[in-house]
Structure formats: C-alpha cells, structure tokens
Design an enzyme around this catalytic site. Structure first.
Site, PDB file in Angstrom:
ATOM      1  CD1 TRP B 317      -2.476   1.875   0.645  1.00 53.56           C
ATOM      2  CD2 TRP B 317      -1.215   2.328   2.202  1.00 53.56           C
ATOM      3  NE1 TRP B 317      -2.776   3.180   1.020  1.00 53.56           N
ATOM      4  CE2 TRP B 317      -1.901   3.467   2.117  1.00 53.56           C
ATOM      5  CE3 TRP B 317      -0.193   2.508   3.456  1.00 53.56           C
ATOM      6  CZ2 TRP B 317      -1.929   4.599   2.877  1.00 53.56           C
ATOM      7  CZ3 TRP B 317      -0.216   3.572   4.043  1.00 53.56           C
ATOM      8  CH2 TRP B 317      -0.975   4.703   3.900  1.00 53.56           C
ATOM      9  CG  HIS B 318       3.656   2.595   3.427  1.00 52.30           C
ATOM     10  ND1 HIS B 318       3.544   1.625   3.876  1.00 52.30           N
ATOM     11  CD2 HIS B 318       3.521   3.517   3.708  1.00 52.30           C
ATOM     12  CE1 HIS B 318       3.338   2.172   5.147  1.00 52.30           C
ATOM     13  NE2 HIS B 318       3.370   3.368   4.975  1.00 52.30           N
TER      14      HIS B 318
END
Lengths: 79, 396
Positions: B317-318
């Site tokens: 997700w980062h």
C-alpha cells in the site's frame, strides 16, 4: 450459559482469572490479544450461533468478561 | 497551497476555525452544515490549481456513493454473493490500484489523498457486507469521505463513528472541552511539525551525507525515525485538533510509540488508525478464514501467516517500490517471531513482568523500529548497492 461463555473466554485468554474477576480489563492486561479475540468470536459463533463482525465492536464495548457475557446474552435474545 | 503547511493554509485555517468556534459555542447543531461548507472551501482552495485532481477527487466520491448505494440495493434483494462483494470492493479500489501501478511512470489517475479516501469507502462496503451498516445517507457519507482535516493523510476515521459525531449536538460545556482539547492538539502538532521535525530533518541530512560508519548508519536511523515521527505525528495532531474544533472527534494516530515494549505494542501506538484498519479488515478476516476452515495445523502458524500477509499488504500500500515491500515483510516476519516467542517461550512468561526484562525489551524494540525506518527510507538498499560498488565501512 454464562459458564459456557466464560469457558470460551478463558480458553481464548489462556487464563482462568477471567472466571473469577468479571470486571477485569481484557486488552490492557494482555489477557486478550487480536488472536485470542478472533478465537473467542469463532467459538461464540459456533456455540451460540451468533455473529460478530471483526470491525463491529470498539474494544471498549467488549473489554471485560461481563461485557462479553452481556453481548452474547443480548445477541441470543436473553436480555 | 497544501494541507498544514505554509502561511496561506494556516491563515485560511484560522478563519475557518474561528467561525467554527463561534457556531460551536452558539448552536453546535449547525456545525453539520458548516463542516460541509468548510470542506468544500478548503478542497477548492487546495485542489483548484490542479483541476485534474479536483475532478478525480469529486468524481471518485460520487462514484463511491453510487457504488455503495447500488451494493446496498443488491444486498437488500438478497444478492450478496462473494462475487458481488469482491467486485464491489474491486471497483472501489480500481483507481488506487491503477494509480499505484502507473506511479512508476508518471502517476496517472491519482489525486492527493487517494489511498486514504479508499480506506474509508472500502470500510463502508465491508461493513455493509458484514451487516453492520444497513444504509448510508448521501450527505453524511460525502461529508465523511471528503472531511477536509483528514482528507490528505488521515487519521482514518470510521463511518459509524463519524456519523455519530456528525449528528451530535454538543452542550456549551461539552463543546468548550472539545475546543480546548482541539486547540491544544493544533498547537502541539504545529510545534512537532514546524520545530521538532525540521530540526531532526537537518540532523538526518547531515548523517545521510556522511560516508558509512556504524555511527552514521545508527545516526541516520535514529534521526530519520525521529523526523518521521515528528512530521507525521505533528500532521496528525493538527488534523485531529482541526476536526475537534469542527465537532468531529477523529481518533488519535500516535500514542508515544517510542516507549513500546514489544513490536505488537509498537503497532498499537504507531499510525494507529492505519494499523487498526489493517487489523480489522485484513488480519482479523484472514484469521477468521484460516481458523474456521483450518488452513493451518496450529493457530500459531495461522497467526504468523496472518501477520506476514497483513504487513506485506501494508508495505504494498505504501508503494510498489522494493524498499516498501521489504519494509512490510520485515515487520510481518518480526511480528510472527514475536507471536511465536511470546506464546511458546517459558523464559518470556517467567520474566515478562520484571523490570530488567522490560528495559531490555524496550531497547531491542526501539532498535528494531529504527532499523525498520531505515529499510523504509530505501537507505539500506542504497547502502547495499554502494557496497557492491566497493564502498567500505570506515571505523565506528
């Protein structure tokens, strides 16, 4: 019924203290972690046929043995 | 103009919050409408210089509203198969996934706050699936998705919590407490972000520029970790403070993370709204599936796999860059080891209450955390590449 609930809870916490002190804090005291919580939910589901969604409850709503009992009684229509 | 930085933003924020306080003290039930106006104004001020982003943001919010309404309709007709549910979640995440994949090139299809708005829209969909949310009101839903204080980077609120506050009328005494707490958080956050994080950033730059030695690697890790903390905790506190003055009690995002005694403790204190989101919607769901269908012979293996999957997705997700994925796996594996150690080790059970054990555990945890930040920053990868090219560690 209460006894059954407490059996499930004490198994999830791996500690019988939850049967003696119904107002003991479950999360802050490390008795119940995320994993124990899920195990408890699954057992409650299988034993009493109630469903609890993983995100449904704030931890503050279910952080003592008494609150767990109340929740189950409520869901099974006994309160 | 951007969120929580620069003279322009803070001037507008001051005006918006003074008006909010007047309404809050006078008749707090009108805050509901004022919040919608304030979010509209701030969104315009921030996004109007990048019209593409503005339209994508608004377009996404309206798309999510319709998608959610359609899903509620389907569910009410008894049509909530796994296929329908997964399709709806997939559609809600489509733009984010497309953006993250294309971010390697130019970042097509993104807008400021895209991943955070997705957390909120997906939370609503999952809770509808679970039967926890029966219906949504368009006005509150859009107010929740587009609430400006937490629009760009959280804290990630939950819709049921938000709607409770949204409908709430505060007494003057209650609002005055809220106002006081909010102002305090704003000032504290500004101090963290403008003073502390700037100082740490300066130190960090010095360490990053020096040739490798044990001292500079340690210095880089600690100063970068402190910088990250003050920057993000400062931003978060300002966002929460702003929300308080507007009558919404956003959840706190940090709770003294550097005093954590183990890594599970750390994730209950660091970026809390993100880690609890992952706990509720990924870890717990994975675990329920795993334990119910008995995918693993022992619950401890299920938990280990759960932690690794959970943190791997958090890493993804980062961003899709290698160091983010490494960061996710690093934390996943460490959480799995922590879990096994705490459940199986007699030594742990015997010593966990003792002071010396707590101090040692704190020290080790702090260093695991700081090293993790270094992985996150990409520093470790650069270092390894430099070694391959022939750089050496000099002295201490």
């Amino acid at each position: 019924m209460e006894e059954k609930i407490l059996d499930i809870l004490s198994k999830a916490c791996e500690d019988d203290v939850v049967k003696e002190d119904l107002n003991i804090e479950l999360f802050e005291t490390d008795l119940l972690d995320s994993l124990g919580f899920i195990e408890m939910v699954i057992q409650l589901e299988e034993t009493f046929g109630i469903t609890v969604a993983p995100s449904e409850l704030d931890r503050a709503q279910i952080n003592t043995p008494q609150k767990v009992i109340d929740l189950v009684l409520q869901r099974t229509g006994r309160i | 103009m951007s969120f929580y930085s620069g003279f322009d933003f803070f001037s507008w924020l001051a005006v918006v919050l003074i008006a909010a306080a007047v309404i809050g003290f006078w008749k707090s039930k009108y805050l509901k409408f004022y919040r919608a106006f304030a979010s509209g104004l701030l969104i315009y001020l921030i996004y109007h210089t990048t019209p593409n982003q503005l339209w994508l943001l608004l377009g996404y919010a309206i798309f999510a509203l319709f998608l959610t309404k359609i899903y509620i309709y389907l569910k009410s007709r008894g049509n909530d198969s796994d296929f329908v549910f997964h399709t709806v979640v997939g559609l809600a995440l489509m733009l984010l996934v497309f953006y993250k994949i294309s971010a390697f090139e130019e970042g097509v299809g993104g807008f400021l706050g895209i991943s955070y708005i997705c957390f909120r829209s997906v939370q609503v969909i999952i809770e509808i699936h679970d039967g926890v949310i029966a219906d949504i009101q368009a006005f509150s839903y859009l107010g929740f998705l587009l609430f400006f204080p937490s629009l760009s980077s959280g804290p990630i609120d939950r819709s049921r919590r938000f709607c409770q506050d949204d409908a709430r009328e505060y007494t003057r005494e209650e609002y005055s407490k809220l106002f006081e707490a909010g102002t305090f958080k704003l000032v504290l956050g500004a101090f963290y972000k403008i003073v502390c994080s700037e100082i740490c950033y300066g130190w960090m730059q010095d360490f990053f520029a020096k040739p490798y030695s044990t001292l500079t690697v340690l210095g880089s890790a600690y100063t970068y970790g402190l910088y990250l903390f003050f920057d993000f905790a400062g931003y978060s506190a300002m966002a929460v403070g702003t929300a308080y003055v507007l009558g919404i009690q956003l959840p706190d995002n940090f709770r003294l993370p550097f005093i954590s005694l183990d890594m599970k403790d750390f994730w209950n204190r660091w970026h809390i709204s993100l880690s609890t989101w992952f706990r509720d919607f990924i870890f717990n769901r994975f675990m329920m599936g795993a334990l119910k269908s008995k995918w693993f012979s022992d619950r401890i293996y299920a938990a280990s796999a759960g932690y690794i999957v959970n943190m791997f997705i958090m890493g993804l997700w980062h961003g899709l860059e290698t160091h983010y994925i490494q960061y996710g796996l690093y934390h996943g594996v460490i959480l799995a080891i922590t879990e096994i150690y705490q459940k199986k080790s007699k030594f742990y059970k015997k010593s966990k209450g003792k002071l010396w054990y707590k101090m040692a555990s704190w020290f080790i945890t702090l260093n695991i955390v700081m090293f993790g930040f270094l992985v996150f920053s990409g520093y470790i990868n650069t270092m390894v590449q430099d070694f391959i090219k022939g750089a050496v560690i000099i002295g201490v």
